[in-house]
Design a protein around this motif. Structure first.
Motif: not given
Length: 77
Positions: A5-10, A64-73
């Motif tokens: 879901q995080i990757a989808d949002f990004i 959330f995008l900033k946080r999502a990128r950190l999580i994905a990394n």
């Protein structure tokens, strides 16, 4: 919340559209829409504003995008 879901949002945020995000992720637009909708429901905030020209990140979506990128990394490491 799932990593997919995080990757989808990004993907949607970076492409600026559901269709572009779906193409980047290799899924159908309806599947991607459902994934984003479930993420929004879980977070209890709207992440995207749908327009006739695609999508725009809401204030919550920008944060959330900033946080999502950190999580994905971190997940890639």
């Amino acid at each position: 919340m799932r990593l997919s879901q995080i990757a989808d949002f990004i993907a949607v945020a970076e492409s600026g559209s559901i269709r572009g995000g779906a193409k980047a992720r290799g899924v159908s637009p309806p599947a991607l829409t459902k994934s984003i909708r479930l993420l929004e429901e879980e977070l209890h905030v709207p992440l995207l504003t749908r327009t006739t020209r695609g999508v725009v990140l809401s204030v919550f979506g920008q944060v959330f995008l900033k946080r999502a990128r950190l999580i994905a990394n971190e997940a890639r490491k």
